[in-house]
Design a protein around this motif. Structure first.
Motif, short mmCIF file in Angstrom:
data_model
loop_
_atom_site.label_atom_id
_atom_site.label_comp_id
_atom_site.label_asym_id
_atom_site.label_seq_id
_atom_site.Cartn_x
_atom_site.Cartn_y
_atom_site.Cartn_z
N GLY A 33 -2.46 -15.70 -8.67
CA GLY A 33 -1.65 -14.22 -8.65
C GLY A 33 -1.69 -13.35 -7.40
N THR A 34 -0.91 -12.42 -7.33
CA THR A 34 -0.90 -11.62 -6.02
C THR A 34 -1.64 -10.29 -6.05
OG1 THR A 34 1.45 -12.43 -5.81
CG2 THR A 34 0.78 -10.59 -4.60
N GLY A 35 -2.14 -9.98 -4.75
CA GLY A 35 -2.66 -8.73 -4.40
C GLY A 35 -3.79 -8.25 -5.25
N CYS A 36 -3.68 -7.11 -5.71
CA CYS A 36 -4.78 -6.49 -6.60
C CYS A 36 -4.86 -7.11 -8.15
CB CYS A 36 -4.57 -5.01 -6.55
SG CYS A 36 -4.73 -4.23 -4.88
N ALA A 37 -3.83 -7.85 -8.14
CA ALA A 37 -3.83 -8.28 -9.56
C ALA A 37 -4.54 -9.76 -9.50
CB ALA A 37 -2.47 -8.34 -10.20
N LEU A 64 0.13 -12.88 -0.91
CA LEU A 64 -0.94 -12.15 -0.31
C LEU A 64 -2.02 -11.77 -1.46
CD1 LEU A 64 -2.12 -9.65 1.54
CD2 LEU A 64 -0.69 -8.16 0.46
N THR A 65 -3.34 -12.08 -1.23
CA THR A 65 -4.28 -11.71 -2.35
C THR A 65 -5.37 -10.80 -1.69
OG1 THR A 65 -5.43 -13.94 -1.59
CG2 THR A 65 -4.07 -13.99 -3.35
N SER A 66 -5.67 -10.00 -2.57
CA SER A 66 -6.47 -8.69 -2.17
C SER A 66 -8.23 -9.02 -2.17
CB SER A 66 -6.19 -7.61 -2.50
OG SER A 66 -4.89 -7.35 -2.23
N GLY A 67 -8.55 -9.89 -3.28
CA GLY A 67 -9.82 -10.15 -3.60
C GLY A 67 -10.56 -11.16 -2.95
N GLU A 68 -11.79 -11.43 -3.55
CA GLU A 68 -12.45 -12.79 -2.89
C GLU A 68 -11.74 -14.11 -3.10
OE1 GLU A 68 -16.22 -12.67 -4.74
OE2 GLU A 68 -16.55 -10.80 -3.76
#
Length: 626
Positions: free
Chosen positions: A40-44, A69-73
């Motif tokens: 899943g994408t971004g902050c999710a 785009l992914t926002s986590g590790e």
């Protein structure tokens, strides 16, 4: 503002759907070697599942990880796990950039609007989708929360869907719902949603934001892409009215404009009153604000990024960023030379949609330099290996901290000059030299290398005629040569004679260029314009040339015959006086033919301290600023 309280989710959901509830470790055991796994994408991004997946690396050879785009590790993107996990990203975020630039991962360049079709058609079949949702409500409906984008399509097309169920995920409105029985496994978590704080805006970026904001008219619907620049634009929209939002994503920066009533969507031609997006990147403040807030409508990418849907919005303004642009208007936004850096994303989707929109504007923005000013982002030729995201046929506006260049419908010379004028001053002379060598620009323009600049934005003003016609007064621009030439061709022989004191049939090109290419310090040219279907017409031009020895400038101006006797000349003089005073100039001089009574009246009624002397049929004027 929120108008309804948040509905409680079903507090007994674990018991009611117990057959679906498993731990993260149990869930990822369903993933087999050689499968393709969507994240899943971004902050999710489902962090618990991601870490459980990485912990199984020794059992998962040749597993392809697909995401936007992914926002986590991203523990699967470590070099030592390259034999187990192969990253294939549609957009390169910092967490996977190293592995891709090392050649151990892949980048798939594609328009964001096209990705769902890859899943639906089976061209890129998904074995597993790892996503994050809210707990189900009493009807069994889960919300995808802050990331609907391509996640909904992935969940609809993957053979196995594993969902983190997180009560901290905001429940969003729009087309963001999945039924709990569309999910194969539910993994309960209670963890903070990933946060992306709004970055501190650099002064250069603030300047760019101000230039871009000046292009946004009241009643526009805007798209703000990913990056610092689009967010800086929002900070300069506080005086606008009735703005709408139709955007791929947004951040915390949107909240204050909604609260101030600047963004209300009241004039949107589609989804009126709604803030439409496909995902959000922000902080807890944003997540609490969008939670069950009916003014927000989260939709899948195939709707939000559809260029034809975007084009249905009147006055649609697309704001996106670039890494490099060449002098013909080709824009690179996804690579630094041959090194892939980000992605195509939704830039072309929104650029083309806004270009088709009634009254729309497609804007590309970037700082003029990179590497702390060591290199120019505006170049004669794109760096070797650089990819073209926005073609020279698609580009409209390009903005740097030095101004705005409008390229659509312009020839190559006009484009090159416009882009040189908004490049960093340290690179303009070399860029012009390269443009001449490339045959983009005529060789005779080499003499003007230090005068291809954009005038100060604070020179711009307006003047209302008695009949209600609004005249815009602005600095001359390097791309105005043909418009100035057209103005001079409209002048009668009498107007040419009184302005240039010479009986000539037309104004030579060299003389036209002396009006157009000025340094805006010792030489100033301003034009009076009216809007036309193809942009604008120049109906008057004025300027001055400073004599450094006397600190006085020779002033002159001319107005098209059909616009004379309407006080435009008087206003041009008044504005030139204001500009000259800012530069510390002591006064003006002018030469006026004895028969040119209208010009004499303009000077004599200027309110300045005026002296004149008639010699051989020519009045010599001296006008002192007080």
């Amino acid at each position: 503002m929120k108008t309804t309280p948040r509905p409680s989710y079903n507090p007994n959901w674990r018991e009611e759907f117990a057959e679906l509830v498993v731990t993260a470790e149990e869930a990822v055991k369903q993933i087999q070697p050689g499968q393709r796994v969507f994240i899943g994408t971004g902050c999710a991004q489902p962090q618990t599942l991601v870490h459980a997946l990485a912990a199984r690396s020794s059992s998962l050879a040749d597993t392809e990880i697909v995401h936007l785009l992914t926002s986590g590790e991203a523990p699967y993107a470590e070099q030592e796990l390259a034999a187990h996990f192969s990253v294939n990203s549609f957009f390169i975020a910092p967490n996977v950039r190293d592995i891709i630039q090392q050649g151990l991962g892949d980048y798939t360049p594609i328009f964001l609007s096209d990705i769902p079709r890859l899943f639906q058609s089976g061209q890129l079949p998904l074995d597993v989708a790892l996503i994050q949702v809210t707990p189900p409500d009493d009807g069994g409906m889960c919300s995808l929360g802050v990331s609907v984008d391509i996640v909904k399509s992935a969940a609809a097309n993957a053979r196995l869907v594993i969902a983190e169920v997180n009560p901290r995920m905001p429940r969003t409105h729009g087309d963001s719902i999945l039924h709990v029985y569309d999910l194969d496994y539910l993994v309960p978590v209670d963890a903070p949603i990933i946060e992306v704080p709004t970055p501190e805006v650099h002064p250069v970026v603030r300047e760019i934001g101000e230039h871009v904001a000046s292009l946004v008219e009241d009643g526009s619907t805007i798209e703000v892409g990913i990056g610092e620049i689009p967010q800086a634009v929002l900070q300069h929209l506080d005086r606008k009215k009735d703005l709408g939002i139709h955007t791929e994503m947004f951040t915390d920066a949107i909240i204050d404009l909604i609260e101030a009533g600047v963004i209300n969507g009241s004039l949107k031609s589609l989804d009126r009153g709604k803030v439409v997006a496909s995902f959000a990147l922000g902080t807890r403040r944003l997540y609490d604000y969008i939670d069950n807030n009916p003014i927000f409508a989260f939709h899948p990418t195939e709707y939000v990024n559809d260029p034809f849907t975007i084009a249905r919005q009147h006055k649609m303004v697309a704001i996106n960023v670039a890494l490099e642009a060449d002098l013909t208007g080709q824009v690179c936004a996804d690579s630094l030379g041959s090194r892939f850096y980000s992605g195509i994303g939704g830039q072309l989707d929104f650029n083309r949609g806004a270009a088709r929109s009634l009254g729309g504007k497609a804007i590309i923005a970037m700082p003029s330099t990179a590497r702390d000013g060591a290199v120019s982002r505006i170049v004669c030729h794109l760096s070797p290996g650089a990819g073209v995201v926005t073609t020279r046929g698609d580009v409209h506006y390009v903005v740097t901290e030095y101004g705005v260049a409008y390229l659509h419908g312009r020839n190559v010379q006009e484009r090159a000059l416009a882009l040189v004028s908004i490049a960093h001053p340290n690179f303009r002379e070399e860029l012009l030299k390269q443009a001449i060598e490339a045959r983009y620009v005529r060789a005779e323009l080499a003499d003007f290398s230090n005068r291809i600049v954009v005038g100060p934005k604070d020179i711009r003003t307006t003047f209302l005629l008695d009949d209600g016609t609004l005249i815009t007064i602005r600095p001359i621009h390097p791309t105005d040569e043909h418009r100035v030439k057209d103005l001079f061709y409209t002048l009668s022989q009498d107007s040419i004679y009184t302005r240039f004191m010479s009986r000539m049939k037309w104004v030579p090109r060299k003389q036209v260029r002396e009006f157009v290419y000025v340094d805006h310090r010792t030489e100033v040219s301003i034009v009076a314009t009216i809007p036309e279907a193809d942009g604008e017409d120049i109906i008057g031009i004025g300027g001055y040339y400073l004599d450094a020895h006397t600190n006085r400038a020779e002033v002159a101006f001319v107005v098209a015959d059909r616009w004379q006797h309407r006080h435009i000349g008087s206003f041009l003089l008044k504005h030139l006086v204001t500009i000259a005073r800012r530069h510390g100039i002591a006064g003006f001089t002018a030469e006026v033919l004895a028969e040119n009574k209208p010009m004499q009246a303009v000077f004599n009624n200027s309110g300045l301290k005026v002296k004149s002397d008639l010699r051989q049929g020519v009045y010599s004027y001296e006008m002192e600023f007080e």
